[in-house]
Design a protein around this motif. Structure first.
Motif, PDB file in Angstrom:
ATOM      1  N   TYR A 192      10.271  46.600   0.157  1.00 29.90           N
ATOM      2  CA  TYR A 192      10.096  45.107   0.433  1.00 29.90           C
ATOM      3  C   TYR A 192      10.277  44.619   1.884  1.00 29.90           C
ATOM      4  O   TYR A 192       9.280  43.915   2.310  1.00 29.90           O
ATOM      5  N   ALA A 193      11.213  45.309   2.484  1.00 29.51           N
ATOM      6  CA  ALA A 193      11.450  44.804   3.827  1.00 29.51           C
ATOM      7  C   ALA A 193      10.189  45.608   4.798  1.00 29.51           C
ATOM      8  O   ALA A 193      10.022  44.713   5.756  1.00 29.51           O
ATOM      9  N   ALA A 194       9.786  46.406   4.600  1.00 33.52           N
ATOM     10  CA  ALA A 194       8.824  47.199   5.499  1.00 33.52           C
ATOM     11  C   ALA A 194       7.471  46.505   5.624  1.00 33.52           C
ATOM     12  O   ALA A 194       6.495  46.497   6.367  1.00 33.52           O
ATOM     13  N   VAL A 195       6.992  45.645   4.545  1.00 37.62           N
ATOM     14  CA  VAL A 195       5.645  44.980   4.485  1.00 37.62           C
ATOM     15  C   VAL A 195       5.858  43.585   4.844  1.00 37.62           C
ATOM     16  O   VAL A 195       6.625  42.787   4.460  1.00 37.62           O
ATOM     17  N   GLY A 196       4.940  43.462   6.057  1.00 36.32           N
ATOM     18  CA  GLY A 196       4.958  41.868   6.734  1.00 36.32           C
ATOM     19  C   GLY A 196       3.847  41.225   6.017  1.00 36.32           C
ATOM     20  O   GLY A 196       2.800  41.577   5.338  1.00 36.32           O
ATOM     21  N   MET A 197       3.967  39.911   6.292  1.00 33.82           N
ATOM     22  CA  MET A 197       3.074  38.992   5.696  1.00 33.82           C
ATOM     23  C   MET A 197       1.569  39.467   6.512  1.00 33.82           C
ATOM     24  O   MET A 197       0.670  39.446   5.555  1.00 33.82           O
ATOM     25  N   ASP A 198       1.349  39.905   7.308  1.00 36.67           N
ATOM     26  CA  ASP A 198      -0.116  40.353   8.056  1.00 36.67           C
ATOM     27  C   ASP A 198      -0.439  41.339   7.460  1.00 36.67           C
ATOM     28  O   ASP A 198      -1.831  41.295   7.036  1.00 36.67           O
ATOM     29  N   GLU A 199       0.283  42.132   7.052  1.00 37.63           N
ATOM     30  CA  GLU A 199      -0.185  43.459   6.250  1.00 37.63           C
ATOM     31  C   GLU A 199      -0.503  43.019   4.689  1.00 37.63           C
ATOM     32  O   GLU A 199      -1.630  43.421   4.475  1.00 37.63           O
TER      33      GLU A 199
END
Length: 187
Positions: free
Chosen positions: A23-30
């Protein structure tokens, strides 16, 4: 693309990315890129990442319950077989190529301590599973305590299979469940 289509694309992409990467590794841009929507649309539908995480977990909960109910129904009317169907379902799930453990346990481990909403959603999901098991146990005529024992066994199998990468954990859990069920119903 309609609002509902955009929402579905975002949730499908988020579910896959969160489950694969965390969860923490995925940013909104990705996430925006994977869903094929604009950042503006993403934020219009989900003003904060926590909103997406909550929606993904809600979606996952509905998928889990539907699949589990299907597996139980396919076991027929025998109460013992309906209880054991839970472990057959786990084995099928563990054998999928993308199995990375329970999305709820993963979310709680990553975010539960800092996001009370995530902790609440995970607790409700786990309570719902225990309620399912309690209903199955009641239908079998076994003592109510068996439900918690079988639930813990299933939860432990999920964690162990994720860590070990061994789908046979489900078969081992099913064998243990058989012992518990037989002992509880022999009384």
């Amino acid at each position: 693309m309609t609002e509902e289509e955009a929402r579905e694309r975002i949730l499908a992409a988020a579910e896959e990315l969160y489950y694969r990467k965390g969860y923490a590794a995925v940013g909104m841009d990705e996430l925006r890129s994977a869903a094929g929507v604009s950042l503006r649309r993403l934020y219009a539908l989900f003003p904060a990442k926590n909103d997406i995480v909550a929606a993904v977990l809600d979606r996952r909960h509905r998928q889990w319950e539907s699949a589990l109910d299907g597996a139980i129904a396919a076991a027929g009317d025998d109460p013992r077989e309906r209880l054991l169907a839970v472990y057959r379902y786990l084995e099928d799930w563990f054998c999928t190529g993308d199995f990375r453990g329970c999305a709820f346990i993963n979310a709680f481990g990553e975010l539960g301590g800092t996001h009370p909403e995530v902790a609440r959603i995970v607790r409700e999901h786990k309570a719902s599973f225990q309620e399912h098991m309690a209903a199955l146990v009641a239908a079998s005529g076994a003592p109510a305590a068996l439900a918690a024992q079988l639930s813990i066994l299933a939860e432990g199998a999920q964690s162990t299979a994720a860590i070990s990468g061994d789908p046979q954990v489900a078969a081992q859990a099913r064998a243990a469940a058989e012992v518990l069920i037989d002992a509880a119903t022999a009384r």
